[in-house]
Motif scaffolding. Structure first.
Motif, PDB file in Angstrom:
ATOM      1  N   THR A  15       0.834  -1.197   0.000  1.00 48.23           N
ATOM      2  CA  THR A  15       0.000   0.000   0.000  1.00 48.23           C
ATOM      3  C   THR A  15       0.870   1.250   0.000  1.00 48.23           C
ATOM      4  OG1 THR A  15      -1.715  -1.191   1.214  1.00 48.23           O
ATOM      5  CG2 THR A  15      -1.814   1.210   1.280  1.00 48.23           C
ATOM      6  N   LYS A  16       0.543   2.201  -0.856  1.00 48.55           N
ATOM      7  CA  LYS A  16       1.344   3.423  -0.956  1.00 48.55           C
ATOM      8  C   LYS A  16       0.860   4.525  -0.017  1.00 48.55           C
ATOM      9  CE  LYS A  16       2.592   2.607  -5.745  1.00 48.55           C
ATOM     10  NZ  LYS A  16       3.972   2.343  -5.831  1.00 48.55           N
ATOM     11  N   ILE A  17      -0.443   4.591   0.216  1.00 47.21           N
ATOM     12  CA  ILE A  17      -1.026   5.643   1.055  1.00 47.21           C
ATOM     13  C   ILE A  17      -1.943   4.995   2.088  1.00 47.21           C
ATOM     14  CG2 ILE A  17      -2.552   7.675   1.112  1.00 47.21           C
ATOM     15  CD1 ILE A  17       0.022   8.317  -0.314  1.00 47.21           C
ATOM     16  N   VAL A  18      -1.818   5.444   3.341  1.00 46.16           N
ATOM     17  CA  VAL A  18      -2.743   5.030   4.394  1.00 46.16           C
ATOM     18  C   VAL A  18      -3.374   6.295   4.974  1.00 46.16           C
ATOM     19  CG1 VAL A  18      -1.427   2.938   4.951  1.00 46.16           C
ATOM     20  CG2 VAL A  18      -1.010   5.029   6.252  1.00 46.16           C
ATOM     21  N   ILE A  67      -4.867   3.568  11.773  1.00 45.46           N
ATOM     22  CA  ILE A  67      -4.515   3.641  10.358  1.00 45.46           C
ATOM     23  C   ILE A  67      -5.513   2.772   9.615  1.00 45.46           C
ATOM     24  CG2 ILE A  67      -2.862   2.801   8.652  1.00 45.46           C
ATOM     25  CD1 ILE A  67      -0.651   3.735  10.470  1.00 45.46           C
ATOM     26  N   SER A  68      -6.048   3.289   8.519  1.00 42.07           N
ATOM     27  CA  SER A  68      -6.922   2.511   7.640  1.00 42.07           C
ATOM     28  C   SER A  68      -6.357   2.571   6.238  1.00 42.07           C
ATOM     29  CB  SER A  68      -8.350   3.066   7.626  1.00 42.07           C
ATOM     30  OG  SER A  68      -8.960   2.875   8.870  1.00 42.07           O
ATOM     31  N   TYR A  69      -6.443   1.451   5.527  1.00 41.48           N
ATOM     32  CA  TYR A  69      -5.965   1.422   4.152  1.00 41.48           C
ATOM     33  C   TYR A  69      -6.666   0.313   3.382  1.00 41.48           C
ATOM     34  CZ  TYR A  69      -3.218  -2.660   5.510  1.00 41.48           C
ATOM     35  OH  TYR A  69      -2.841  -3.893   5.957  1.00 41.48           O
ATOM     36  N   LYS A  73      -3.976  -5.726  -2.361  1.00 42.07           N
ATOM     37  CA  LYS A  73      -3.865  -6.932  -1.534  1.00 42.07           C
ATOM     38  C   LYS A  73      -4.752  -6.854  -0.301  1.00 42.07           C
ATOM     39  CE  LYS A  73       0.644  -8.111  -3.206  1.00 42.07           C
ATOM     40  NZ  LYS A  73       1.051  -9.453  -3.393  1.00 42.07           N
ATOM     41  N   GLY A  74      -5.839  -6.086  -0.414  1.00 41.92           N
ATOM     42  CA  GLY A  74      -6.781  -5.970   0.698  1.00 41.92           C
ATOM     43  C   GLY A  74      -6.472  -4.780   1.575  1.00 41.92           C
ATOM     44  N   GLY A  75      -7.094  -4.755   2.736  1.00 40.95           N
ATOM     45  CA  GLY A  75      -6.888  -3.650   3.652  1.00 40.95           C
ATOM     46  C   GLY A  75      -7.412  -3.962   5.029  1.00 40.95           C
ATOM     47  N   TYR A  76      -6.976  -3.164   5.980  1.00 46.13           N
ATOM     48  CA  TYR A  76      -7.340  -3.356   7.383  1.00 46.13           C
ATOM     49  C   TYR A  76      -7.374  -2.000   8.073  1.00 46.13           C
ATOM     50  CZ  TYR A  76      -6.068  -8.179   6.439  1.00 46.13           C
ATOM     51  OH  TYR A  76      -5.999  -9.440   5.895  1.00 46.13           O
ATOM     52  N   GLN A  77      -7.929  -2.001   9.268  1.00 48.23           N
ATOM     53  CA  GLN A  77      -7.773  -0.875  10.178  1.00 48.23           C
ATOM     54  C   GLN A  77      -6.865  -1.367  11.294  1.00 48.23           C
ATOM     55  OE1 GLN A  77     -10.688   0.433  13.241  1.00 48.23           O
ATOM     56  NE2 GLN A  77     -10.813   2.275  11.976  1.00 48.23           N
ATOM     57  N   ILE A  78      -5.824  -0.616  11.559  1.00 45.46           N
ATOM     58  CA  ILE A  78      -4.864  -0.970  12.605  1.00 45.46           C
ATOM     59  C   ILE A  78      -4.921   0.127  13.662  1.00 45.46           C
ATOM     60  CG2 ILE A  78      -2.453  -1.420  13.146  1.00 45.46           C
ATOM     61  CD1 ILE A  78      -2.091  -2.246  10.186  1.00 45.46           C
TER      62      ILE A  78
END
Length: 132
Positions: A15-18, A67-69, A73-78
């Motif tokens: 991911t390039k931007i979060v 952080i959300s993205y 390859k998918g995404g998550y909130q951390i």
């Protein structure tokens, strides 16, 4: 102790931007896109601060962040808690990293995020579910 899985690390690395979310002590939210971040280890992220204003003020008042993205390859909130570094070895490593990555950027601080939870971002019945 929360540890990122290989799948989460792979998706974040691709991911390039979060979007980095903070809140003031009065719970006023702020979210900004960032591109200067990296995985330090299975429990820690580093975010390089070049331009934070409201974000920096919020971090000083409230160390709880997210952080959300979403990417190919998918995404998550951390979610996690952060500490600021402005003159120690962590900061010096951040400055060296930025000189290699984007020489025009000069860090004001290094933000170290200790991960406290990871949540599903993908739409569906498990959206928002804590996975670690």
């Amino acid at each position: 102790m929360v540890r990122l899985t290989d799948a989460i690390k792979e998706s974040l690395a691709a991911t390039k931007i979060v979007f980095f979310a903070t809140a003031s002590r009065n719970n006023v939210p702020n979210a900004v896109p960032i591109g200067a971040f990296k995985i330090v280890d299975d429990e820690t992220l580093l975010i390089s601060d070049q331009y934070f204003n409201k974000t920096l003020a919020n971090i000083k008042e409230n160390p709880n962040v997210a952080i959300s993205y979403w990417g190919e390859k998918g995404g998550y909130q951390i979610k996690g808690t952060v500490t600021l570094h402005t003159s120690d070895e962590i900061f010096r490593q951040d400055v060296a990293w930025m000189k290699e990555l984007r020489p025009q950027l000069v860090p004001k601080s290094a933000v170290v995020m200790k991960i406290t939870g990871v949540y599903i971002l993908k739409p569906g019945p498990d959206a928002g579910k804590k996975i670690i």
